[in-house]
Write an enzyme that holds these catalytic residues in place. Structure first.
Site, short mmCIF file in Angstrom:
data_model
loop_
_atom_site.label_atom_id
_atom_site.label_comp_id
_atom_site.label_asym_id
_atom_site.label_seq_id
_atom_site.Cartn_x
_atom_site.Cartn_y
_atom_site.Cartn_z
N HIS A 194 69.03 73.95 26.02
CA HIS A 194 69.45 75.06 25.16
C HIS A 194 68.21 75.54 24.38
CE1 HIS A 194 73.19 76.96 23.27
NE2 HIS A 194 72.19 77.48 22.60
N GLU B 121 71.96 80.35 28.96
CA GLU B 121 71.42 81.72 28.89
C GLU B 121 70.01 81.87 29.47
OE1 GLU B 121 71.61 83.44 24.97
OE2 GLU B 121 73.77 83.24 24.83
N ASN C 240 78.33 83.48 28.23
CA ASN C 240 78.37 83.77 26.80
C ASN C 240 78.55 85.27 26.68
OD1 ASN C 240 77.72 81.10 26.58
ND2 ASN C 240 75.62 81.43 25.86
N ARG D 248 81.61 71.64 22.91
CA ARG D 248 80.42 71.96 23.68
C ARG D 248 79.20 71.72 22.80
NH1 ARG D 248 77.36 77.28 24.24
NH2 ARG D 248 75.97 76.89 25.99
N GLU E 145 80.63 80.90 25.04
CA GLU E 145 80.41 81.45 23.71
C GLU E 145 81.08 82.80 23.62
OE1 GLU E 145 76.29 81.62 22.46
OE2 GLU E 145 75.88 79.59 23.19
N TYR F 60 79.56 88.51 23.93
CA TYR F 60 79.85 88.96 22.57
C TYR F 60 80.31 90.41 22.50
CZ TYR F 60 77.95 84.57 20.98
OH TYR F 60 77.75 83.23 20.76
#
Ligand code: NAG
Ligand code: NAG
Ligand code: NAG
Ligand code: NAG
Ligand code: NAG
Ligand code: NAG
Length: 513
Positions: free
Chosen positions: A144, A190, A332, A100, A401, A334
């Protein structure tokens, strides 16, 4: 990853990984045959050659040169622009199915619109061909965080409707030139964090905010209105590019197009009605703000109610364009955060505020992005996947991500990252077994890239990049060996610790966490 702070204090949890690796409880064979495993980066974070071969600056260049990343810049970064062949070789050694990356708009079209830069075109053709010839799928993101500076200067970028046309034309060039080889397109990375960080807190490019809000003092912006306006234009631009792809290219190129959002998971701090309602509000603001228009054609009721006239309303035709304008949703993720209801937020206390949309959300997260080594909360990722399944009709999902932030370290023995990957990949498998339509998983990040707020102080990479070496040599960490063993169906063989001997350590300002 784009690290972002919300308006509360840092909460650090160190999770000490177990040191010995027992045999994995699952293997790659437990995943569906066509499930994709990869790793990711983005253009400004790896390419370097920022001022070469006709690339013009993006808003990100300005941000880092003004000190946004503690003096580190992407001028050279990992120099993937020149080292892409070597990097593709490492991807092959790791056993990745897919890579990616993103296309730098200002490298491909330096004026933001109009003429295509032949050298930029050649670079992405070369990279894509190199990947394809080694059997690695390119998964390409178009935006991005790196808007061509000329467009920011000309009409304030995402605050103007003019962005929709320019973004669509940029996307058209990409589809036309690269689409015969690119299977997966992602319009925006995002967007939901970009609008909060860029237009409310002012902590990321284009660094707009207005007093009393803002993470840093801002010279321009309007924290109360602009996040909602930029968000609206992001959705319209995505929909316009997706529509173009579906109408003009998809039938002959056979690819897929989607959008990426940052997906926290939220859990109530207590089981009081107040905290449970606040948790739903958090989901509506972070996930629903973008997902509801994409799936249902309008913003969530809570968001419309709390933002009032500050959030633009969709016209009927806009709503129709946005609704259903994706083949997949990319997330994404985390970590998860606990939510406590916070009616106090409605009373303005200027000193505490970094985020006006945060006021609209009326909740108080109980933990922030952990500085390093986030706690292992794989149930958070499973929660997101389950929520997408139950609330949004179980669309095809790519996890774009997921990874562990650690201090950049010359030790390659990143045992805690290995533990993180093990539990999160295991969590994805559990979600799939429970019916989630997840199609792929990408580790952030392939290399130790320039991180947006940390520069080179933190790292997520499978590969360490020696910035003191003029050749920027890459070294596999234990996590690269572990991922490779997993992907190649080998037992965990490496016990890894090779420490790079250096006179000079790149950790000199690592204390600024
Ligand atoms: C933000 O924009 C609104 C609507 O245009 C305006 O009423 C308000 O005064 C602006 N606030 C700031 C801080 O400029
Ligand atoms: C809230 O209730 C759920 C379901 O009964 C339970 O699993 C969870 O532990 C409770 N949470 C708290 C913070 O008490
Ligand atoms: C770097 O890694 C080594 C070995 O794991 C560890 O002893 C050291 O504390 C780490 N340094 C930093 C700054 O994290
Ligand atoms: C598994 O899926 C079922 C049906 O959608 C759902 O009710 C259940 O909560 C899910 N389990 C987990 C652990 O997410
Ligand atoms: C991997 O390890 C397991 C358990 O230790 C063992 O049963 C298996 O034969 C090993 N597989 C390979 C390919 O070495
Ligand atoms: C790697 O680090 C772990 C824990 O941080 C330690 O137990 C292990 O001995 C280290 N491995 C080597 C080869 O030094």
């Amino acid at each position: 990853m784009v690290r972002h702070r919300l308006s509360f204090s840092l909460f650090l949890l160190l999770n000490l990984a177990t040191t010995a690796f027992s045999a994995l409880k699952f293997s790659r064979d437990d995943f569906p045959d066509d499930f994709i495993f990869g790793a990711g980066t983005s253009a400004y974070q790896v390419e370097g050659a920022a001022n070469q071969d006709g690339r013009s600056p993006s808003t990100w260049d300005t941000f880092v040169h003004a000190g946004g990343t503690h003096g580190a810049t992407g001028d050279i970064a990992c120099d993937q622009y020149h080292k892409y062949k070597e990097d593709v070789k490492l991807m092959v050694e790791t056993g990745l199915d897919a890579y990616r990356f993103s296309i730098s708009w200002s490298r491909l079209i330096p004026n933001g619109r109009g003429p295509v830069n032949p050298k930029g075109l050649a670079y992405y053709n070369n990279l894509i061909n190199e990947l394809i010839s080694h059997g690695i799928q390119p998964h390409v993101t178009l935006f991005h965080v790196d808007l061509p500076l000329v467009l920011e200067d000309e009409y304030e970028g995402w605050l103007s409707r003019r962005i929709v046309k320019d973004f669509t034309e940029f996307a058209d060039v990409c589809f036309r030139e690269f689409g015969d080889r690119v299977s997966h397109w992602t319009t925006l990375n995002e967007g939901n964090v970009f609008v909060l960080a860029g237009y409310d807190m002012g902590s990321l490019p284009p660094q707009r905010c207005s007093p009393p809000f803002g993470y840093r003092p801002c010279t321009k912006g309007n924290s109360s209105f602009e996040p909602y306006i930029a968000g609206h234009h992001l959705l319209l631009a995505h929909a316009s590019a997706a529509r173009l792809y579906k109408k003009k290219y998809q039938a002959k190129q056979h690819g897929f197009i989607g959008i990426n959002i940052f997906a926290y998971w939220f859990a109530p701090l207590t089981n009081t009605t107040e905290d449970i309602t606040a948790t739903q509000r958090a989901k509506d603001f972070y996930l629903g703000w973008f997902l509801d228009p994409l799936v249902f054609g309008d913003y969530p009721e809570t968001v419309k109610k709390n933002a009032g006239t500050r959030i633009p309303a969709f016209t009927t035709s806009e709503s129709k364009q946005v609704k259903g304008s994706f083949d997949f949703i990319a997330i994404n993720h985390y970590f998860a955060t606990y939510i406590k209801d916070n009616p106090e937020k409605l009373k303005i206390d200027e000193r505490d505020f970094e985020l006006d949309v945060g006021t609209d959300m009326i909740f108080k997260p109980q933990n922030d992005v952990p500085a390093v080594q986030p706690p292992l909360m794989p149930w958070g990722l499973q929660g997101v996947l389950e929520y997408l399944k139950q609330v949004y009709g179980n669309p095809p999902i790519y996890i774009h991500e997921n990874g562990m932030r650690m201090q950049r370290n010359t030790s390659l023995n990143d045992t805690s990252r290995v533990k993180y990957m093990e539990v999160y990949i295991g969590g994805v498998l559990d979600a799939i077994r429970n019916g989630s339509n997840t199609r792929g998983y990408f580790i952030w990040s392939f290399l130790d890239v320039l991180e947006l707020l940390d520069g080179f102080e933190s790292s997520y990479g499978l590969y360490y990049v020696d910035l003191d070496d003029p050749d920027l040599k890459r070294y596999p960490k234990l996590s690269a060996h572990w991922y490779s063993d997993f992907l190649k169906r080998r037992n965990m063989s490496s016990d890894g610790d090779i420490r790079i001997e250096k006179n000079k350590t790149p950790l000199s300002n690592a204390q600024s966490f």
